[in-house]
Design an enzyme around this catalytic site. Sequence first.
Site, PDB file in Angstrom:
ATOM      1  N   ARG A 236       0.860  -1.179   0.000  1.00 21.81           N
ATOM      2  CA  ARG A 236       0.000   0.000   0.000  1.00 21.81           C
ATOM      3  C   ARG A 236       0.897   1.230   0.000  1.00 21.81           C
ATOM      4  O   ARG A 236       1.804   1.335   0.813  1.00 21.81           O
ATOM      5  CB  ARG A 236      -0.945   0.017   1.197  1.00 21.81           C
ATOM      6  CG  ARG A 236      -2.110   0.990   1.025  1.00 21.81           C
ATOM      7  CD  ARG A 236      -3.075   0.928   2.191  1.00 21.81           C
ATOM      8  NE  ARG A 236      -3.803  -0.321   2.273  1.00 21.81           N
ATOM      9  CZ  ARG A 236      -4.784  -0.544   3.150  1.00 21.81           C
ATOM     10  NH1 ARG A 236      -5.148   0.405   3.986  1.00 21.81           N
ATOM     11  NH2 ARG A 236      -5.388  -1.708   3.187  1.00 21.81           N
TER      12      ARG A 236
ATOM     13  N   SER B 241      -8.383   0.562   0.376  1.00 24.90           N
ATOM     14  CA  SER B 241      -9.438   0.628   1.378  1.00 24.90           C
ATOM     15  C   SER B 241      -9.869   2.071   1.630  1.00 24.90           C
ATOM     16  O   SER B 241     -10.337   2.751   0.728  1.00 24.90           O
ATOM     17  CB  SER B 241      -8.973  -0.060   2.661  1.00 24.90           C
ATOM     18  OG  SER B 241     -10.024  -0.199   3.580  1.00 24.90           O
TER      19      SER B 241
ATOM     20  N   ASP C  52     -15.336  -3.258   3.181  1.00 25.97           N
ATOM     21  CA  ASP C  52     -15.012  -4.303   4.162  1.00 25.97           C
ATOM     22  C   ASP C  52     -15.210  -3.826   5.600  1.00 25.97           C
ATOM     23  O   ASP C  52     -15.170  -4.632   6.529  1.00 25.97           O
ATOM     24  CB  ASP C  52     -13.600  -4.860   3.951  1.00 25.97           C
ATOM     25  CG  ASP C  52     -12.499  -3.839   4.183  1.00 25.97           C
ATOM     26  OD1 ASP C  52     -12.807  -2.633   4.277  1.00 25.97           O
ATOM     27  OD2 ASP C  52     -11.318  -4.247   4.242  1.00 25.97           O
ATOM     28  N   ARG C  53     -15.451  -2.532   5.799  1.00 24.10           N
ATOM     29  CA  ARG C  53     -15.695  -1.994   7.139  1.00 24.10           C
ATOM     30  C   ARG C  53     -17.095  -1.385   7.185  1.00 24.10           C
ATOM     31  O   ARG C  53     -17.644  -0.978   6.168  1.00 24.10           O
ATOM     32  CB  ARG C  53     -14.660  -0.927   7.506  1.00 24.10           C
ATOM     33  CG  ARG C  53     -13.241  -1.440   7.558  1.00 24.10           C
ATOM     34  CD  ARG C  53     -12.254  -0.289   7.747  1.00 24.10           C
ATOM     35  NE  ARG C  53     -10.890  -0.718   7.538  1.00 24.10           N
ATOM     36  CZ  ARG C  53     -10.032  -1.042   8.494  1.00 24.10           C
ATOM     37  NH1 ARG C  53     -10.412  -0.976   9.754  1.00 24.10           N
ATOM     38  NH2 ARG C  53      -8.813  -1.432   8.221  1.00 24.10           N
TER      39      ARG C  53
ATOM     40  N   GLU D 236     -12.125  -6.433  14.763  1.00 22.18           N
ATOM     41  CA  GLU D 236     -11.066  -5.519  15.163  1.00 22.18           C
ATOM     42  C   GLU D 236     -11.711  -4.170  15.425  1.00 22.18           C
ATOM     43  O   GLU D 236     -12.703  -3.809  14.783  1.00 22.18           O
ATOM     44  CB  GLU D 236      -9.972  -5.412  14.107  1.00 22.18           C
ATOM     45  CG  GLU D 236     -10.425  -4.942  12.745  1.00 22.18           C
ATOM     46  CD  GLU D 236      -9.287  -4.908  11.736  1.00 22.18           C
ATOM     47  OE1 GLU D 236      -8.158  -5.296  12.092  1.00 22.18           O
ATOM     48  OE2 GLU D 236      -9.523  -4.498  10.592  1.00 22.18           O
TER      49      GLU D 236
ATOM     50  N   SER E 126     -11.246  -1.219  14.670  1.00 18.86           N
ATOM     51  CA  SER E 126     -11.351  -0.231  13.603  1.00 18.86           C
ATOM     52  C   SER E 126     -12.504  -0.586  12.657  1.00 18.86           C
ATOM     53  O   SER E 126     -12.331  -0.696  11.455  1.00 18.86           O
ATOM     54  CB  SER E 126     -10.030  -0.119  12.839  1.00 18.86           C
ATOM     55  OG  SER E 126      -9.593  -1.396  12.407  1.00 18.86           O
TER      56      SER E 126
ATOM     57  N   LYS F  69     -12.937  -9.352   7.275  1.00 21.01           N
ATOM     58  CA  LYS F  69     -13.967  -8.398   7.680  1.00 21.01           C
ATOM     59  C   LYS F  69     -14.841  -8.084   6.471  1.00 21.01           C
ATOM     60  O   LYS F  69     -14.372  -8.054   5.342  1.00 21.01           O
ATOM     61  CB  LYS F  69     -13.352  -7.142   8.269  1.00 21.01           C
ATOM     62  CG  LYS F  69     -12.332  -6.446   7.400  1.00 21.01           C
ATOM     63  CD  LYS F  69     -11.685  -5.308   8.156  1.00 21.01           C
ATOM     64  CE  LYS F  69     -10.604  -4.610   7.339  1.00 21.01           C
ATOM     65  NZ  LYS F  69      -9.411  -5.463   7.139  1.00 21.01           N
TER      66      LYS F  69
END
Length: 622
Positions: A73, A175, A337-338, A435, A437, A449
């Site tokens: 990243r 992300s 994903d979050r 997690e 976050s 996630k």
Amino acid sequence: MGEYTKLNGDVNANLRFQSTGDPRLDEAVNQWLSWDKNSSTVAQLEALVARRCHAELRERLLSRMSFGTAGLRAKMGAGFSRINDLTVIQTTQGLHSYLSRFFPDLSTRGLVIGFDMRGQEESGCTSERLGKLTAAVMLSRGVPVHLFSTFVPTPYVPYAVKKLGAAAGVMITASHNPKEDNGYKVYWCNGAQIASPHDKEILRCISEQLAPWSDACWEAEGVKTSPLTSDPLPHINRCYMDQLQALCFHRDLNTVCPLKFVHSSFHGVGHGFVQKAFQTFGFAPPIAVPEQRDPDPNFSSVRCPNPEEGQSVLELSLRLAERENARIVLATDPDADRLAVAEKCDGCDWKVFTGNELAALLGWWMFFNWRESHPDATDCENVYMLATTVSSKILQSIARIEGFHFEETLPGFKWIGNRIHELSKTGNTVIFAFEESIGFLCGTLVPEKDGVSCAAVVAEMASYLQTKNLSLNQQLLNIYQTYGHHVSKTSYVVCNDPSTIDRIFSRIRNFHGDGSYPTAIGGIPIKHIRDVTTGYDSSQPDRRSILPVTSSHMISFSLQSGVVATLRTSGTEPKIKHYTEYCAAPGNSDVSRLEEELSKVTAALLDDFLEPERNNLIRRCV
């Protein structure tokens, strides 16, 4: 060396540039220009040379990206330390080299490739193009690719890896990082993010395969017509939504749910997939935030594309919810994903749940529904919940009373995903993991996630609680009453200088002299210290940490008051993150007192150990 020659093709072979005066840098510039075939990044590097931006050239060319959280990243742009066509080709060549040694049947298993909507005009690359270049490298070696035809949520890649029996998967995404960034995320055949030793071995293979193999590696636009390319999207979407039904426990209530939901996809990929997930659960579709519904690599309506930042970045969602009389706001981050959740409370205030608070609700909900179909107490013997070590201990508190197993891992879902795989091999089931976050996994759909599935699960939980005249926040208080109030604070400071970060943590490890850690925080004695960077844990008889040693900095302090505090560096951003939590016993608690004590410890942790002013750290406002 007075001059160097640009070797990028016959047309430009005679172009000459003034030397930088640094033979090592000259060689790196020459190397880049001899390999790169992207006219945008070539022009970008030429401009830096012409302007004699030697410091920036060194930063871009004299170091390479390392595998961090399951891959790469970095900023997009020209240079070996950035995400671009050439570094993606080099990375994929190394990945192929490693996979071909590990999987004799690679030519039949193939590779899954997904991408999000990121892109940067000045560097001439988009996530889609980088995904196609990844495919082109594999195809040049006869490896079939399962290349999604359009952008997908990150969890779709590991889901497809397992469903299709692929050797591995690659997701091109950064992300919730700033728009300038992109990434290359790698999943192993078990669907979990790659971990050691795979990451180190892939990195070694990359360094052995730096020169592009052939022109075929650059043929991004031809990959879709290859007989070795397939589009897994229709099949994977159908299978995913079919399996998602296993997380739906009260469809009859969902179909008549009076609640309205607002959803923001934060200019990312989540809109259509969350809409479909709601349909699968029997809900009416959530109301989309129109300004943030469609993919936009510029993230034009938010100052930061990260819903974890809270109310300040949810402003458009909350306004829309007010107008539509919707009580629940759901927000998925750009690669979906979050998940962030906010609820309209009594009066006029909005409650934006922290990741730890949402985990308390989702952990309770998953066990509540699991228990409905498993009334025998012995059924808990093979049931697990997992959380990262910097996350709330609320699942541990629930497990003590309810009888299932709880384990913690190092930060990052790669550790959770691989632990899920290990537990499944011995007949165990992980029904929830998280997690702090705002990363959650409900059930066994995918070892990653997943904001899409969790959006539907939260909606159903809210729908069920509505029938009991309970809000999400009221149920959270009930959970704390039963299992103990957990008060936590999570934030960070920004530090753009790695040497400063190293100096800060070295000072902590030698606080009272050589090899001597601090003995108190804010006057409260420290009971135990765990430093997973060095493998030290004073709570263990042999003083060795049970958690694996990690290359990033992470030190935890257990205080005599019951507070646990952790400092750690981020694997993807220039941040020092800090976490504090006060875990009370079940029953009534003086929450104000707990919060006050925790605030004092948090302030002391920053002022005494990080010394923000002295080290020029930028504090996040909380």
